[in-house]
Design a protein around this motif. Structure first.
Motif, PDB file in Angstrom:
ATOM      1  N   LEU A 193       0.964   9.239   4.371  1.00 24.35           N
ATOM      2  CA  LEU A 193       0.805   8.438   3.156  1.00 24.35           C
ATOM      3  C   LEU A 193      -0.550   7.758   3.231  1.00 24.35           C
ATOM      4  CD1 LEU A 193       4.334   6.855   2.550  1.00 24.35           C
ATOM      5  CD2 LEU A 193       3.360   8.961   1.596  1.00 24.35           C
ATOM      6  N   VAL A 194      -1.377   8.045   2.241  1.00 24.11           N
ATOM      7  CA  VAL A 194      -2.749   7.541   2.235  1.00 24.11           C
ATOM      8  C   VAL A 194      -2.752   6.060   1.886  1.00 24.11           C
ATOM      9  CG1 VAL A 194      -5.017   7.821   1.182  1.00 24.11           C
ATOM     10  CG2 VAL A 194      -3.530   9.817   1.470  1.00 24.11           C
ATOM     11  N   LEU A 195      -3.498   5.286   2.651  1.00 28.92           N
ATOM     12  CA  LEU A 195      -3.702   3.872   2.336  1.00 28.92           C
ATOM     13  C   LEU A 195      -4.905   3.820   1.394  1.00 28.92           C
ATOM     14  CD1 LEU A 195      -3.333   2.668   6.022  1.00 28.92           C
ATOM     15  CD2 LEU A 195      -1.630   2.328   4.214  1.00 28.92           C
ATOM     16  N   GLU A 196      -4.603   3.650   0.110  1.00 30.45           N
ATOM     17  CA  GLU A 196      -5.653   3.689  -0.908  1.00 30.45           C
ATOM     18  C   GLU A 196      -6.174   2.296  -1.178  1.00 30.45           C
ATOM     19  OE1 GLU A 196      -4.080   5.500  -4.495  1.00 30.45           O
ATOM     20  OE2 GLU A 196      -5.079   7.349  -3.878  1.00 30.45           O
ATOM     21  N   ASN A 197      -7.460   2.119  -1.045  1.00 34.00           N
ATOM     22  CA  ASN A 197      -7.985   0.817  -1.434  1.00 34.00           C
ATOM     23  C   ASN A 197      -7.674   0.605  -2.919  1.00 34.00           C
ATOM     24  OD1 ASN A 197     -10.141  -1.207  -2.406  1.00 34.00           O
ATOM     25  ND2 ASN A 197     -10.033  -1.402  -0.191  1.00 34.00           N
ATOM     26  N   PRO A 198      -7.086  -0.539  -3.286  1.00 32.86           N
ATOM     27  CA  PRO A 198      -6.657  -0.719  -4.686  1.00 32.86           C
ATOM     28  C   PRO A 198      -7.807  -0.647  -5.691  1.00 32.86           C
ATOM     29  CG  PRO A 198      -6.171  -2.685  -3.356  1.00 32.86           C
ATOM     30  CD  PRO A 198      -6.684  -1.650  -2.413  1.00 32.86           C
ATOM     31  N   ASN A 199      -9.036  -0.840  -5.248  1.00 30.90           N
ATOM     32  CA  ASN A 199     -10.178  -0.690  -6.166  1.00 30.90           C
ATOM     33  C   ASN A 199     -10.643   0.754  -6.323  1.00 30.90           C
ATOM     34  OD1 ASN A 199     -10.421  -3.349  -6.857  1.00 30.90           O
ATOM     35  ND2 ASN A 199     -12.555  -3.529  -6.243  1.00 30.90           N
ATOM     36  N   LEU A 200     -10.145   1.645  -5.470  1.00 27.48           N
ATOM     37  CA  LEU A 200     -10.591   3.049  -5.512  1.00 27.48           C
ATOM     38  C   LEU A 200      -9.387   3.991  -5.521  1.00 27.48           C
ATOM     39  CD1 LEU A 200     -13.378   2.781  -2.742  1.00 27.48           C
ATOM     40  CD2 LEU A 200     -13.721   2.683  -5.216  1.00 27.48           C
ATOM     41  N   PRO A 201      -8.491   3.847  -6.513  1.00 29.03           N
ATOM     42  CA  PRO A 201      -7.291   4.693  -6.503  1.00 29.03           C
ATOM     43  C   PRO A 201      -7.652   6.166  -6.656  1.00 29.03           C
ATOM     44  CG  PRO A 201      -7.484   3.506  -8.589  1.00 29.03           C
ATOM     45  CD  PRO A 201      -8.552   2.956  -7.676  1.00 29.03           C
ATOM     46  N   GLY A 202      -6.890   7.013  -6.005  1.00 28.22           N
ATOM     47  CA  GLY A 202      -7.085   8.450  -6.151  1.00 28.22           C
ATOM     48  C   GLY A 202      -8.250   9.008  -5.358  1.00 28.22           C
ATOM     49  N   GLN A 203      -8.895   8.183  -4.558  1.00 29.13           N
ATOM     50  CA  GLN A 203     -10.074   8.676  -3.820  1.00 29.13           C
ATOM     51  C   GLN A 203      -9.825   8.833  -2.323  1.00 29.13           C
ATOM     52  OE1 GLN A 203     -13.859   6.901  -4.737  1.00 29.13           O
ATOM     53  NE2 GLN A 203     -13.190   6.225  -6.734  1.00 29.13           N
ATOM     54  N   SER A 204      -8.623   8.511  -1.875  1.00 28.18           N
ATOM     55  CA  SER A 204      -8.276   8.604  -0.451  1.00 28.18           C
ATOM     56  C   SER A 204      -9.253   7.828   0.427  1.00 28.18           C
ATOM     57  CB  SER A 204      -8.216  10.068   0.010  1.00 28.18           C
ATOM     58  OG  SER A 204      -7.244  10.766  -0.730  1.00 28.18           O
TER      59      SER A 204
END
Ligand code: 1HN
Length: 351
Positions: free
Chosen positions: A73-84
């Protein structure tokens, strides 16, 4: 042309015309290209293990390691969703492997670190040597080394994956290969081989290790913790770091990985670090202890296994309520090589 006349329509028409020939005016974009100081695009964030763990177990029900290749499960920075991306330059994810599962062998230019979060009895194999994982261990998969994972234990095993593929992709230098023939590679070296050769302040006289990554690929937690507790016995804590060690490549004393810097720090109960900032956005993982991290105007409470990300150049402070051990990783190793890295030890704020 005269200043003060309305040049906008003429300029716009000019920009449109040169745009058709793949040209653009620098003066429109210069301030954003070369900023006075780092303007981070990420946001400070915390993931508590309590919130993520049920999703990991659910993922284990939904998809096999064979289907997923890696159940992460990728920890996505909330400012960069969808960018892994957990930071601008780094990947972060939590990988779960269930008893009797294997994750098949592959290799890629991107290098990985594993930081073990939960469970025992799993191994990761790196070029034929197995490292058995225990919570708090830091394990490296160097660039272009074959690796697979397996779980011989009786419960789930979870670790944090940190990868540098965004740096690899910035330079458009990614290669990857999977071994379609085999589900796993039989070990070709005895367990503990790399630590025996390079982990005792000695190295075989003609070791032939030319890779840029440390020849030790597993740094067990008990040894790192022991070093920090010994420091605590004889030193005063550093105001900005408490007690902090970096994982090193014993052959040159540099960072253990060429792109990713890794550290472990100990904050005694009641200790609070002074405000500090650096240009390397950093991911922190609490191993033991409880406390809080203040990142700019955000405050994140954390306990064991929680993950906090701190953006570039935002001042932060870490406070421990109980004896804390905190792992961290960032792109500082790459930044230093390129001459980019800066830090600032801020003075205490007057109350
Ligand atoms: C990968 O190869 C692993 O080998 C884990 O365990 C996470 C995330 C992105 C790309 C490759 C692994 C990864 C990954």
């Amino acid at each position: 042309m005269q200043e003060g006349t309305n040049r906008a329509p003429v300029q716009e028409e000019f920009f449109r015309r040169i745009g058709e020939d793949s040209l653009a005016p620098l003066w429109k974009v210069l301030a954003g290209l070369v900023t006075d100081e780092p303007k981070t695009t990420i946001r400070g964030h915390r993931w508590t293990y309590d919130e993520v763990r049920p999703y990991l177990l659910e993922a284990a029900e939904l998809v096999t390691t064979k289907e997923a290749e890696r159940r992460v499960l990728v920890l996505e920075n909330p400012n960069l969703p969808g960018q892994s991306r957990i930071t601008r330059s780094l990947f972060g994810g939590l990988q779960i492997i269930m008893p009797n599962e294997v994750a098949p062998p592959h290799r890629h230019v991107a290098a990985a670190l594993r930081f073990v979060i939960e469970g025992e009895g799993a191994y990761t194999s790196v070029d034929g040597e197995r490292a058995w994982m225990k919570p708090g261990d830091f394990i490296i998969t160097p660039s272009w080394t074959w690796h697979d994972h397996g779980n011989h234990g009786s419960g789930p095993v979870v670790w944090l994956d940190g990868l540098d593929m965004h740096m690899v992709n910035l330079y458009e230098t990614s290669f990857r290969e999977a071994d379609e023939e085999s589900e796993l590679h039989e070990p070709s070296k005895p367990d503990g081989d790399s630590l025996a050769r390079f982990g005792s302040n000695v190295a075989p006289i003609e070791h032939g290790h030319t890779a840029k990554t440390s020849p030790i690929f597993s740094y067990p937690y008990d040894k790192t913790k022991e070093a920090l507790l010994k420091l605590r016995r004889s030193d005063e804590p550093d105001p900005h770091f408490g007690f902090k060690v970096k994982y090193i490549n014993p052959l040159d004393g540099g960072w253990a990985m060429p792109t990713i810097a890794t550290c472990m720090q100990h904050l005694p109960a009641g200790f609070k670090t002074e405000r500090y900032r650096a240009t390397d956005s950093t991911v922190f993982v609490a191993v033991e202890g409880k406390g809080r991290t203040t990142v700019g105007d955000q405050v994140f409470e954390w306990g064991p296994r929680d993950i906090v990300v701190v953006p570039s150049w935002v001042p932060y402070q870490i406070e421990a309520d109980s004896d804390a051990f905190i792992f961290s990783y960032s792109d500082r190793a790459a930044q230093e090589k390129l001459g980019f890295w800066r830090e600032q030890k801020l003075k205490p704020t007057v109350q």
